[in-house]
Design a protein around this motif. Structure first.
Motif, PDB file in Angstrom:
ATOM      1  N   ALA A 193       0.568  -3.572   9.019  1.00 30.32           N
ATOM      2  CA  ALA A 193      -0.044  -4.589   8.178  1.00 30.32           C
ATOM      3  C   ALA A 193      -0.212  -5.816   9.050  1.00 30.32           C
ATOM      4  O   ALA A 193       0.735  -6.230   9.723  1.00 30.32           O
ATOM      5  CB  ALA A 193       0.840  -4.894   6.975  1.00 30.32           C
ATOM      6  N   SER A 224      -1.268   0.291  -4.465  1.00 29.81           N
ATOM      7  CA  SER A 224      -0.943  -0.980  -3.841  1.00 29.81           C
ATOM      8  C   SER A 224       0.249  -1.588  -4.552  1.00 29.81           C
ATOM      9  O   SER A 224       0.352  -1.545  -5.776  1.00 29.81           O
ATOM     10  CB  SER A 224      -2.130  -1.952  -3.873  1.00 29.81           C
ATOM     11  N   THR A 275      -1.188   6.077   5.750  1.00 27.58           N
ATOM     12  CA  THR A 275      -0.953   4.629   5.710  1.00 27.58           C
ATOM     13  C   THR A 275      -1.616   4.002   6.936  1.00 27.58           C
ATOM     14  O   THR A 275      -2.000   4.699   7.866  1.00 27.58           O
ATOM     15  CB  THR A 275       0.555   4.274   5.761  1.00 27.58           C
ATOM     16  N   TYR A 295       4.895  -5.524  10.949  1.00 24.64           N
ATOM     17  CA  TYR A 295       6.086  -4.673  11.091  1.00 24.64           C
ATOM     18  C   TYR A 295       5.761  -3.298  11.697  1.00 24.64           C
ATOM     19  O   TYR A 295       6.497  -2.791  12.518  1.00 24.64           O
ATOM     20  CB  TYR A 295       6.773  -4.442   9.739  1.00 24.64           C
ATOM     21  N   GLY A 296       4.694  -2.681  11.223  1.00 20.16           N
ATOM     22  CA  GLY A 296       4.373  -1.342  11.714  1.00 20.16           C
ATOM     23  C   GLY A 296       5.480  -0.351  11.430  1.00 20.16           C
ATOM     24  O   GLY A 296       5.863   0.432  12.308  1.00 20.16           O
ATOM     25  N   ALA A 297       6.019  -0.368  10.233  1.00 18.56           N
ATOM     26  CA  ALA A 297       7.198   0.452   9.941  1.00 18.56           C
ATOM     27  C   ALA A 297       7.039   1.394   8.754  1.00 18.56           C
ATOM     28  O   ALA A 297       7.667   2.462   8.719  1.00 18.56           O
ATOM     29  CB  ALA A 297       8.399  -0.463   9.688  1.00 18.56           C
TER      30      ALA A 297
HETATM   31  N1  LIG Z   1       2.679  -3.770  -0.384  1.00 13.79           N
HETATM   32  C1  LIG Z   1       2.129  -2.636   0.056  1.00 13.79           C
HETATM   33  N2  LIG Z   1       1.428  -1.846  -0.795  1.00 13.79           N
HETATM   34  C2  LIG Z   1       0.868  -0.691  -0.368  1.00 13.79           C
HETATM   35  N3  LIG Z   1       0.946  -0.256   0.893  1.00 13.79           N
HETATM   36  C3  LIG Z   1       1.632  -0.988   1.783  1.00 13.79           C
HETATM   37  C4  LIG Z   1       2.263  -2.210   1.417  1.00 13.79           C
HETATM   38  N4  LIG Z   1       2.866  -2.702   2.508  1.00 13.79           N
HETATM   39  C5  LIG Z   1       2.618  -1.844   3.522  1.00 13.79           C
HETATM   40  N5  LIG Z   1       1.881  -0.804   3.083  1.00 13.79           N
HETATM   41  C6  LIG Z   1       1.378   0.339   3.881  1.00 13.79           C
HETATM   42  O1  LIG Z   1       2.117   0.442   5.083  1.00 13.79           O
HETATM   43  C7  LIG Z   1       1.280   0.200   6.215  1.00 13.79           C
HETATM   44  C8  LIG Z   1       2.069  -0.456   7.317  1.00 13.79           C
HETATM   45  O2  LIG Z   1       2.607  -1.688   6.876  1.00 13.79           O
HETATM   46  P1  LIG Z   1       3.806  -2.421   7.635  1.00 13.79           P
HETATM   47  O3  LIG Z   1       4.891  -1.420   7.865  1.00 13.79           O
HETATM   48  O4  LIG Z   1       4.220  -3.519   6.705  1.00 13.79           O
HETATM   49  O5  LIG Z   1       3.241  -2.952   8.922  1.00 13.79           O
HETATM   50  C9  LIG Z   1       0.099  -0.561   5.665  1.00 13.79           C
HETATM   51  O6  LIG Z   1      -1.030  -0.388   6.476  1.00 13.79           O
HETATM   52  C10 LIG Z   1      -0.070   0.092   4.290  1.00 13.79           C
HETATM   53  O7  LIG Z   1      -0.705   1.349   4.405  1.00 13.79           O
END
Ligand SMILES: Nc1ncnc2c1ncn2[C@@H]1O[C@H](COP(=O)(O)O)[C@@H](O)[C@H]1O
Ligand SMILES: Cc1cc2nc3c(=O)[nH]c(=O)nc-3n(C[C@H](O)[C@H](O)[C@H](O)COP(=O)(O)OP(=O)(O)OC[C@H]3O[C@@H](n4cnc5c(N)ncnc54)[C@H](O)[C@@H]3O)c2cc1C
Lengths: 308, 248
Positions: B119, B62, B115, B124-126
């Protein structure tokens, strides 16, 4: 400024999401080209060339692009981006899949699911399931953007853009299409339908869902669902409306046996008229509904169908 | 096979986000924070791969403030082996997160990174796809079912038209969708045991990654409100209203 829009299509028909994405691109100012990547894409290209305000349509026709797998799309798009300042695609699953790949390869941060264009570098996007709207300004030299198409009107058709075929891409070697199970339906597409009838956990079973479908058919509507209804197996996954499912904004949205969790509201609260049928008068869905009917759905829904 | 699972600490999904009066963001003081729900699904999948003997080690990482340690402990309590905490007080963008994760995946020699698909705070889903691109690995996003065999993984994906199956050569990145599994709850003895599991403390600087933000938040505002309408007494009254509105 030159902007590339990636077309949404199924190798046969061009989808309206493309027209809406063109509107978002045009709001940034500059020349807009459309990329049609797929197989046998001639008809789709011809349809794309008619969209108002489009300069050119680029086609790439290759078997590796039939399903637009992420690795193949990356291989086509990344080299093209030397000619463009921005790339926009609808935020449907097809494009959500590869757009972050393109962004990472270009070393830029993707701006996901925009609902507004303030200027060529500043955009509005919902965060926290749409409970907040963030206005963000990008300092990246190239913009990689996915577009919440429900927030933009479709560009008209009266244009006559030029077209050009691109060279075959290299096919990806580490990823292979195995098969698909597509939901067959003669109903309108959920994302584009004028009326959506959605059912939730209150519907109780997949057999019971027939009353939702029957009402939808009477109205010429698409059928949607809450996550709970999908998880319980009443309907396929692609019916899910919400923060992590599809976004819809029809003229009329009828929520039946759906409580109105924030994750569900995120996907439908921009609908023009919302109707809720729920036996719990305190259900949160009534806080966003224009017309609420407190009733048992098993009585009200057949009655509604009969009254139409 | 070593599996890496990145987890994010986010505002709990049951809590409604409140926009700060100065429009600088969402108020996160004194609110319940939890593991991103999609990441719970990733953790569950990794633990199942371990239980099936497919995964030899399952590592959770994390990136976030000191409290992100608690989120790592939650994952350790349901069966992850070891944690890595990359401490930062900034809410890093997916591009920066993906760069850090790339360095960790390489250092660990991970064969599979799972992943979440998105989030639920920034939506974002990126990150997953970005990581796959940076590593030049194939990806299976929005996973509904995964099956490994030898040096490949078959992923059934939730797409707009239904389900699509792809086969990827490992190493690969998978992102989880809601129907992949149902995460288990941690049992008390396992929560106790998790306290003894190792968590490495790191910082973004340890990975030599440029984490400068590319997007600046101009403002965060309330969405356009929708006022509650009226309750109608009968189906007949409802049909009347809808006819007047011209929607049916
Ligand atoms: N700060 C973080 N630390 C660890 N994993 C992350 C973090 N931010 C995003 N992720 C991973 O990336 C996925 C998609 O996040 P996002 O692209 O921000 O929507 C999350 O479900 C996590 O598995
Ligand atoms: C990470 C994450 C992502 C999510 N994404 C989504 C998403 O994209 N979309 C989504 O919808 N949800 C999503 N959810 C789930 C969401 O939080 C809710 O659990 C879900 O929306 C509830 O579905 P529901 O309203 O059908 O069920 P419930 O909340 O159980 O509501 C059922 C309703 O039916 C009513 N009812 C029961 N019987 C009858 C009857 N006979 N007549 C009339 N009314 C009746 C009840 O009064 C109740 O209000 C997500 C959750 C998480 C954690």
């Amino acid at each position: 400024m030159a902007i590339l829009v990636v077309a949404e299509h199924d190798n046969t028909d061009l989808k309206d999401a493309t027209h809406k994405t063109v509107t978002a691109a045009a709001a940034m100012g500059g020349d807009v080209d459309i990329l049609v990547a797929g197989t046998g894409v001639k008809d789709v290209m011809a349809a794309a060339a008619k969209i108002d305000g489009v300069r050119a349509v680029l086609g790439v026709d290759h078997v590796s692009l039939t399903r637009q797998l992420a690795e193949a799309m990356e291989a086509v798009i990344v080299p093209l981006m030397s000619e463009y300042d921005a790339i926009l695609a609808p935020d449907t699953t097809a494009h959500k899949n590869y757009m972050p790949r393109v962004a990472a390869k270009l070393d830029v941060m993707q701006i996901s699911s925009i609902t507004g264009v303030e200027s060529a570098d500043t955009f509005v996007r919902p965060i926290y399931a749409g409970n907040a709207m963030a206005t963000v300004k990008s300092s990246d030299s190239k913009k990689v953007i996915t577009v919440r198409t429900t927030a933009f009107n479709a560009a008209g058709e009266g244009g006559s853009a030029s077209d050009k075929m691109l060279a075959d891409p290299a096919s990806p070697s580490t990823s292979e299409f195995v098969g698909e199970e597509l939901t067959k339906s003669d109903r309108p597409e959920l994302a584009a339908a004028k009326i959506v009838v959605s059912g939730g956990r209150g519907v109780g079973s997949s057999e019971n869902f027939a009353i939702i479908e029957s009402l939808a058919d009477k109205l010429g509507a698409a059928v949607g669902a809450s996550r709970a209804a999908v998880d319980a197996g009443y309907v396929p996954n692609d019916y899910q409306v919400g923060q992590t499912g599809k976004s819809v904004a029809p003229e009329l949205y009828i929520a039946i046996g759906i409580s109105g969790a924030i994750q569900h509201l995120a996907g439908m609260k921009d609908s023009k008229i919302i109707v809720a049928i729920n036996k719990d008068e305190d259900a949160p869905i009534f806080q966003v509904a224009d017309y609420g009917l407190v009733a048992d759905l098993f009585i009200a829904v057949p009655e509604l169908e009969a009254a139409l | 096979m070593k599996v890496l699972v990145p987890v994010k600490r986010v505002l709990d999904y049951n809590v409604k986000a409140r926009v700060k009066a100065d429009q600088s963001g969402v108020d996160l003081s004194n609110v319940k924070m939890s593991m991103n729900p999609f990441d719970e699904i990733s953790v569950e999948e990794a633990v199942r791969l371990k239980e099936a003997g497919t995964a030899t080690e399952a590592v959770v990482v994390s990136i976030g403030p000191a409290k992100a340690q608690e989120t790592i402990r939650t994952a350790l309590a349901v069966g992850m082996d070891r944690g890595i905490h990359v401490q930062t007080d900034e809410d890093l963008e997916p591009l920066a997160i993906a760069k850090i994760l790339k360095a960790i995946a390489e250092e660990e020699g991970a064969q599979l990174v799972i992943t979440g698909k998105q989030a639920i705070d920034n939506d974002y889903g990126a990150t997953g796809s970005m990581l796959a691109a940076l590593l030049d690995w194939p990806q299976g996003t929005f996973a509904n079912t995964v099956e490994t065999s030898g040096d490949s993984i078959t992923v059934k994906r939730e797409v707009d038209g239904g389900l699509q199956t792809v086969k990827l050569t490992l190493p690969a990145v998978v992102t989880t969708d809601l129907r992949l599994n149902e995460p288990r709850y941690a049992r008390l003895p396992d929560i106790m045991k998790a306290k003894k599991k190792q968590i490495d403390a790191k910082t973004p600087a340890d990975y030599g990654v440029d984490t400068a933000p590319r997007l600046t938040t101009v403002k965060v505002t309330e969405p356009a409100g929708r006022s509650a309408g009226i309750k109608v007494e009968s189906v007949e009254a409802l049909v009347g209203k809808l006819k007047t509105e011209g929607v049916i």
